[in-house]
Design an enzyme around this catalytic site. Structure first.
Site, PDB file in Angstrom:
ATOM      1  N   ASN A   1      -4.446  12.901   0.472  1.00  0.00           N
ATOM      2  CA  ASN A   1      -5.842  13.334   0.477  1.00  0.00           C
ATOM      3  C   ASN A   1      -6.028  14.644   1.229  1.00  0.00           C
ATOM      4  O   ASN A   1      -6.778  15.528   0.792  1.00  0.00           O
ATOM      5  CB  ASN A   1      -6.730  12.257   1.113  1.00  0.00           C
ATOM      6  CG  ASN A   1      -6.985  11.091   0.175  1.00  0.00           C
ATOM      7  OD1 ASN A   1      -7.023  11.250  -1.041  1.00  0.00           O
ATOM      8  ND2 ASN A   1      -7.144   9.902   0.746  1.00  0.00           N
TER       9      ASN A   1
ATOM     10  N   ASP B   1       0.833  -1.200   0.000  1.00  0.00           N
ATOM     11  CA  ASP B   1       0.000   0.000   0.000  1.00  0.00           C
ATOM     12  C   ASP B   1       0.863   1.244   0.000  1.00  0.00           C
ATOM     13  O   ASP B   1       2.090   1.177   0.126  1.00  0.00           O
ATOM     14  CB  ASP B   1      -1.009  -0.009   1.154  1.00  0.00           C
ATOM     15  CG  ASP B   1      -0.374   0.219   2.523  1.00  0.00           C
ATOM     16  OD1 ASP B   1       0.852   0.441   2.591  1.00  0.00           O
ATOM     17  OD2 ASP B   1      -1.107   0.177   3.526  1.00  0.00           O
ATOM     18  N   ILE B   2       0.207   2.377  -0.188  1.00  0.00           N
ATOM     19  CA  ILE B   2       0.911   3.656  -0.297  1.00  0.00           C
ATOM     20  C   ILE B   2       1.175   4.202   1.100  1.00  0.00           C
ATOM     21  O   ILE B   2       0.273   4.290   1.939  1.00  0.00           O
ATOM     22  CB  ILE B   2       0.071   4.664  -1.098  1.00  0.00           C
ATOM     23  CG1 ILE B   2      -0.229   4.101  -2.496  1.00  0.00           C
ATOM     24  CG2 ILE B   2       0.778   6.011  -1.197  1.00  0.00           C
ATOM     25  CD1 ILE B   2      -1.179   4.951  -3.313  1.00  0.00           C
TER      26      ILE B   2
ATOM     27  N   GLU C   1      -6.153   2.227  -0.256  1.00  0.00           N
ATOM     28  CA  GLU C   1      -4.884   2.401  -0.968  1.00  0.00           C
ATOM     29  C   GLU C   1      -4.048   1.123  -0.966  1.00  0.00           C
ATOM     30  O   GLU C   1      -2.850   1.153  -1.243  1.00  0.00           O
ATOM     31  CB  GLU C   1      -4.077   3.540  -0.325  1.00  0.00           C
ATOM     32  CG  GLU C   1      -3.525   3.252   1.063  1.00  0.00           C
ATOM     33  CD  GLU C   1      -4.492   3.572   2.187  1.00  0.00           C
ATOM     34  OE1 GLU C   1      -4.025   3.759   3.325  1.00  0.00           O
ATOM     35  OE2 GLU C   1      -5.709   3.657   1.919  1.00  0.00           O
TER      36      GLU C   1
ATOM     37  N   ASP D   1      -7.585   9.937  -5.725  1.00  0.00           N
ATOM     38  CA  ASP D   1      -8.093   8.951  -6.673  1.00  0.00           C
ATOM     39  C   ASP D   1      -7.209   8.882  -7.920  1.00  0.00           C
ATOM     40  O   ASP D   1      -6.958   7.803  -8.468  1.00  0.00           O
ATOM     41  CB  ASP D   1      -9.526   9.300  -7.086  1.00  0.00           C
ATOM     42  CG  ASP D   1     -10.535   9.066  -5.971  1.00  0.00           C
ATOM     43  OD1 ASP D   1     -10.169   8.411  -4.967  1.00  0.00           O
ATOM     44  OD2 ASP D   1     -11.678   9.537  -6.105  1.00  0.00           O
TER      45      ASP D   1
END
Length: 314
Positions: free
Chosen positions: A187, A179-180, A222, A196
């Protein structure tokens, strides 16, 4: 011939779907109906030819086997199949639908012999549009709407399939979950629309580093997962390192400026001690957890053996 017989013949000839009378040897004994050239080709010239005369060998053999199976089982059978006009020798090319067509075949044994042979009546209904719609609906049910890659449902189905192959044949299998790092900051600082965009572009960039057989999916939020068929641990670790570095080098441009990201990766490989894919998923997720606690932007492999130290790849 009586008026009733004339009416019956007119009704059969006017049937919207083509009706084939096919013998056990594969001969076209009669062809009736199916005159709408929007949906069907004119196959009237096929009468007295055989399947082997007009179709490629593999398709002729398939039709012949279905005829014989129907006669053997002596019951109505319903099946779907594809056939293009180009597959049938002699069909007129200036009329009839183009491209690959899909049909529903309803095959029923006939009670009487045709020229000394057992035979079936085969009604072919054009279901091409329905088949296309079913394909689109299936694709939608298996695709993540935002990124265009596999969704969680499809990814787990693929993982299950390849895990079954591992259990049966011993084919190597690796799983990667990543994941990030600090995605919430993206965000918060750039807005959810930009977030997104990052997820979409990341998915496309990951594809540039993968083999055609690798299966990338969005696991949620994510978080992504990558099923690696026929892949040993060393190759999975090498790919993880390449993927991590590639993602780190990407620049994502948005209305409020640009952003860069890093990813943390957990890896597991299938083991004979695994009971199901849950064991594989749990170890990959544990590897991701360890990568996060090791400072992020790194790779951790969680072995199957209890108490073994995880493999590290910075």
């Amino acid at each position: 011939m009586s008026d009733a017989q004339d009416l019956l013949l007119d009704m059969i000839a006017a049937l919207p779907d083509p009706v084939f009378i096919l013998t056990e040897s594969g001969r076209y004994a009669a062809i009736l109906g199916g005159h709408d050239r929007q949906y069907y080709h004119d196959g009237s010239h096929l009468v007295d030819f055989t399947l082997q005369d007009v179709l490629p060998g593999d398709k002729a053999n398939w039709f012949l086997q279905e005829i014989r199976t129907t006669l053997q089982q002596n019951r109505l059978r319903i099946l779907e199949y594809s056939l293009a006009g180009r597959d049938v020798d002699g069909l007129p090319t200036d009329s009839g639908p183009a491209g690959e067509l899909w049909f529903e075949g309803r095959i029923q044994p006939l009670p009487n012999l045709i020229n000394g042979e057992r035979a079936v009546v085969w009604v072919a209904s054009n279901i091409t549009e329905r088949h296309k719609l079913q394909g689109k609906l299936q694709a939608l049910s298996e695709t993540d709407e935002l990124t265009g890659i596999c969704n969680r449902r499809k990814l787990l189905a693929e993982l299950t399939q390849h895990f079954n192959q591992f259990q049966r044949y011993g084919t190597p299998l690796a799983l990667m979950i990543f994941d990030i790092d600090y995605f919430k900051r993206i965000n918060d600082e750039h807005g959810h629309l930009f977030g997104d965009q990052v997820l979409y572009e990341l998915a496309q960039q990951c594809h540039t580093q993968l083999r055609s057989a690798d299966i990338l999916g969005r696991f949620g939020g994510e978080e992504f997962a990558l099923v690696l068929p026929n892949t040993e641990l060393e190759s999975a670790l090498t790919l993880a390192q390449r993927l991590r570095q590639h993602c780190q080098q990407q620049v994502f441009n948005g209305p409020k400026g640009c952003a860069q990201i890093t990813i943390s990766i957990g890896i597991s490989t299938a083991s004979t001690s695994d009971g199901n894919i849950t064991d594989l998923l749990r170890r990959a997720d544990d590897g991701l957890y360890r990568a996060k606690h090791a400072g992020r932007n790194c790779v951790r492999h969680r072995p199957c053996e209890t108490g073994s130290a995880p493999t590290m790849l910075l």
